[in-house]
Design a protein around this motif. Sequence first.
Motif, PDB file in Angstrom:
ATOM      1  N   ALA A  50       0.810  -1.217   0.000  1.00  0.00           N
ATOM      2  CA  ALA A  50       0.000   0.000   0.000  1.00  0.00           C
ATOM      3  C   ALA A  50       0.844   1.268   0.000  1.00  0.00           C
ATOM      4  O   ALA A  50       0.311   2.371  -0.079  1.00  0.00           O
ATOM      5  N   SER A  51       2.161   1.109   0.079  1.00  0.00           N
ATOM      6  CA  SER A  51       3.056   2.256   0.145  1.00  0.00           C
ATOM      7  C   SER A  51       3.370   2.759  -1.267  1.00  0.00           C
ATOM      8  O   SER A  51       3.744   1.976  -2.145  1.00  0.00           O
ATOM      9  N   ILE A  52       3.218   4.066  -1.475  1.00  0.00           N
ATOM     10  CA  ILE A  52       3.439   4.662  -2.795  1.00  0.00           C
ATOM     11  C   ILE A  52       4.500   5.742  -2.681  1.00  0.00           C
ATOM     12  O   ILE A  52       4.398   6.647  -1.851  1.00  0.00           O
ATOM     13  N   ASP A  53       5.518   5.677  -3.526  1.00  0.00           N
ATOM     14  CA  ASP A  53       6.559   6.702  -3.589  1.00  0.00           C
ATOM     15  C   ASP A  53       6.157   7.699  -4.670  1.00  0.00           C
ATOM     16  O   ASP A  53       6.355   7.452  -5.855  1.00  0.00           O
ATOM     17  N   ILE A  54       5.562   8.817  -4.274  1.00  0.00           N
ATOM     18  CA  ILE A  54       5.003   9.737  -5.255  1.00  0.00           C
ATOM     19  C   ILE A  54       6.048  10.733  -5.745  1.00  0.00           C
ATOM     20  O   ILE A  54       7.073  10.966  -5.106  1.00  0.00           O
ATOM     21  N   SER A  55       5.758  11.325  -6.884  1.00  0.00           N
ATOM     22  CA  SER A  55       6.667  12.291  -7.492  1.00  0.00           C
ATOM     23  C   SER A  55       6.489  13.674  -6.876  1.00  0.00           C
ATOM     24  O   SER A  55       5.484  13.969  -6.215  1.00  0.00           O
ATOM     25  N   GLY A  56       7.477  14.541  -7.110  1.00  0.00           N
ATOM     26  CA  GLY A  56       7.352  15.927  -6.679  1.00  0.00           C
ATOM     27  C   GLY A  56       6.221  16.647  -7.383  1.00  0.00           C
ATOM     28  O   GLY A  56       5.576  17.531  -6.800  1.00  0.00           O
ATOM     29  N   THR A  57       5.949  16.271  -8.644  1.00  0.00           N
ATOM     30  CA  THR A  57       4.858  16.926  -9.362  1.00  0.00           C
ATOM     31  C   THR A  57       3.498  16.569  -8.760  1.00  0.00           C
ATOM     32  O   THR A  57       2.585  17.397  -8.752  1.00  0.00           O
ATOM     33  N   LEU A  58       3.357  15.357  -8.224  1.00  0.00           N
ATOM     34  CA  LEU A  58       2.095  15.019  -7.570  1.00  0.00           C
ATOM     35  C   LEU A  58       1.967  15.751  -6.237  1.00  0.00           C
ATOM     36  O   LEU A  58       0.881  16.221  -5.881  1.00  0.00           O
ATOM     37  N   VAL A  59       3.050  15.876  -5.490  1.00  0.00           N
ATOM     38  CA  VAL A  59       2.993  16.655  -4.248  1.00  0.00           C
ATOM     39  C   VAL A  59       2.519  18.071  -4.554  1.00  0.00           C
ATOM     40  O   VAL A  59       1.641  18.627  -3.870  1.00  0.00           O
ATOM     41  N   LYS A  60       3.077  18.663  -5.592  1.00  0.00           N
ATOM     42  CA  LYS A  60       2.675  20.017  -5.990  1.00  0.00           C
ATOM     43  C   LYS A  60       1.208  20.053  -6.383  1.00  0.00           C
ATOM     44  O   LYS A  60       0.465  20.965  -5.994  1.00  0.00           O
ATOM     45  N   ALA A  61       0.754  19.056  -7.140  1.00  0.00           N
ATOM     46  CA  ALA A  61      -0.652  19.008  -7.569  1.00  0.00           C
ATOM     47  C   ALA A  61      -1.581  18.914  -6.367  1.00  0.00           C
ATOM     48  O   ALA A  61      -2.624  19.589  -6.321  1.00  0.00           O
ATOM     49  N   VAL A  62      -1.230  18.085  -5.378  1.00  0.00           N
ATOM     50  CA  VAL A  62      -2.065  17.943  -4.186  1.00  0.00           C
ATOM     51  C   VAL A  62      -2.164  19.280  -3.448  1.00  0.00           C
ATOM     52  O   VAL A  62      -3.254  19.702  -3.026  1.00  0.00           O
ATOM     53  N   ILE A  63      -1.039  19.954  -3.289  1.00  0.00           N
ATOM     54  CA  ILE A  63      -1.031  21.233  -2.565  1.00  0.00           C
ATOM     55  C   ILE A  63      -1.868  22.276  -3.301  1.00  0.00           C
ATOM     56  O   ILE A  63      -2.689  22.980  -2.694  1.00  0.00           O
ATOM     57  N   LEU A  64      -1.702  22.369  -4.618  1.00  0.00           N
ATOM     58  CA  LEU A  64      -2.465  23.365  -5.381  1.00  0.00           C
ATOM     59  C   LEU A  64      -3.945  23.009  -5.417  1.00  0.00           C
ATOM     60  O   LEU A  64      -4.806  23.893  -5.396  1.00  0.00           O
ATOM     61  N   ASN A  65      -4.256  21.732  -5.452  1.00  0.00           N
ATOM     62  CA  ASN A  65      -5.654  21.310  -5.456  1.00  0.00           C
ATOM     63  C   ASN A  65      -6.359  21.697  -4.159  1.00  0.00           C
ATOM     64  O   ASN A  65      -7.570  21.929  -4.130  1.00  0.00           O
ATOM     65  N   SER A  66      -5.573  21.792  -3.079  1.00  0.00           N
ATOM     66  CA  SER A  66      -6.152  22.083  -1.760  1.00  0.00           C
ATOM     67  C   SER A  66      -6.464  23.554  -1.558  1.00  0.00           C
ATOM     68  O   SER A  66      -7.128  23.919  -0.585  1.00  0.00           O
ATOM     69  N   GLY A  67      -5.975  24.429  -2.434  1.00  0.00           N
ATOM     70  CA  GLY A  67      -6.028  25.859  -2.205  1.00  0.00           C
ATOM     71  C   GLY A  67      -7.430  26.407  -1.975  1.00  0.00           C
ATOM     72  O   GLY A  67      -8.364  26.105  -2.721  1.00  0.00           O
ATOM     73  N   GLN A  68      -7.562  27.236  -0.945  1.00  0.00           N
ATOM     74  CA  GLN A  68      -8.841  27.855  -0.593  1.00  0.00           C
ATOM     75  C   GLN A  68      -8.826  29.342  -0.933  1.00  0.00           C
ATOM     76  O   GLN A  68      -7.802  30.018  -0.803  1.00  0.00           O
TER      77      GLN A  68
END
Length: 487
Positions: A265-283
């Motif tokens: 279940a462990s996933i080593d994600i890319s830096g681009t996905l980390v960025k996408a998650v952060i931007l997707n969260s923006g309020q």
Amino acid sequence: VGMNPNGGYDMARRKVIQYDPFVDTVDEAGGHGTHVAGTVAGHRSVDGKTESDGTEDGVARAARIAFVDCGKYCGEGCGSLSIPPTDHLMSTGRAGGARLHSASWGSSFVRSGAPYRYDTQARNMDSWIFSNWDTLFIVAAGNDGRSGMRSVGSPAIAKNGLTVGAGYTSETAYDENFVVDFSSEGPSPDGRILPHAVGPGVSIVSSQAIPSTVGECEPEAPDALITMSGTSMATPAVSGGAALVRQYFQDGYYPTGARNTSSAASIDISGTLVKAVILNSGQQMTAKIRFGQVDSEFYDHIQGFGRVSLADTLRIKDHNDIVARVVDKVTVNDQDSVIYKVTVNDTMCTGKELRATLVWADPPGASGCVSCAVNDLDLTLTNDMDTSGQTYYPNGESSKDYINNAERIIVPASAMVDGHVWTARVRAANLDRSSQQFSLIMSGCFLFDGYEGDIGFAAPPGAAPPGLRVGSALAAAALSAAYLLLF
């Protein structure tokens, strides 16, 4: 911390696994570097080995740090900045597993009088990240916001980093929905959205450097903590959030929000996905406080994608009920499309927007470029049950975005109907090579428990979604940091 500052690794260390003395090995009293390091990963330890709870913690208190010293201290009010070559800078911590680089420094176009342009420093950073897009470079926008638009520094003007502006907190004069006056403003020299996101950067309490002293921990030591403000302070707060995003996927919280301890279940994600998650969260933020109140909205030169709020994009059991679907390390060929479908389901949650955010590491532009985008991907959202054929486009536009390599679409909750199928399409509209890899996150109220094609490769359009598959992870053991003097 007892670390030998020789640039080598000591993975047995509790907190600082590497100290690269590129300039020297000291921080000034009340120093900038110590403060931001505490914000990103601080946790109390009197002897540097045994941890205990104090009054303050860093955002990612269990993270470890690899540190490159780039600021020379020569007495009170005296200091200089010496940045290593990009490969040296970004390689710090990499062998120890670091895939996040937090940079509270930069060059000011406003104060130097240099032309506001995509410069060699930004180009070199984009080139490095394009070749190493498993890493995310998180950088302070700068503190020149009182000069107005086009005041972001370098390398914060780069395409492939995550540029952070500064906002208030609920404990300051204004609440967290206001941007502070000094926070530098975009857009980039070629018109891209900057800053990308906003983090807390006003009256931030964190670690205080007391040179040649050990055991100076709060609450016993009255000088253990110090309050500072700046985009330098906002950047490590967002970087700590980025570390928690990586941990979320590595520790098996995706997609259910409950921890799955199985190695599968462990996933080593890319830096681009980390960025996408952060931007997707923006309020949405309200305004900037500058000579009164300057109204602001999504995608403008003040707040970009908005205030980071990870609880609004990733599911946490017993905390929220939002559903997320991520796509990472997927390749799309030039002129081809990849599609992803979700079905609205009111049993999962109700009253939430449907969001989709696409990020890719773009090849570097030419220094001084007027139009710096190289590879053009297009994101759209459509409702398969909508006979009108309406298409939703990113970044608040009514048509495709040609210039940004981060694209987000928000469909209002009022358009969500139980059972309706929504399609996210990623199209490679114009590439300078045969293919481009990308990352995507969708969030909202839909039924989803993982698809095989989402991580590492994509099923062709029209193919039935296969079963769940998640890849093994290479655990990140450190955070790299270039915490300097300017921002």
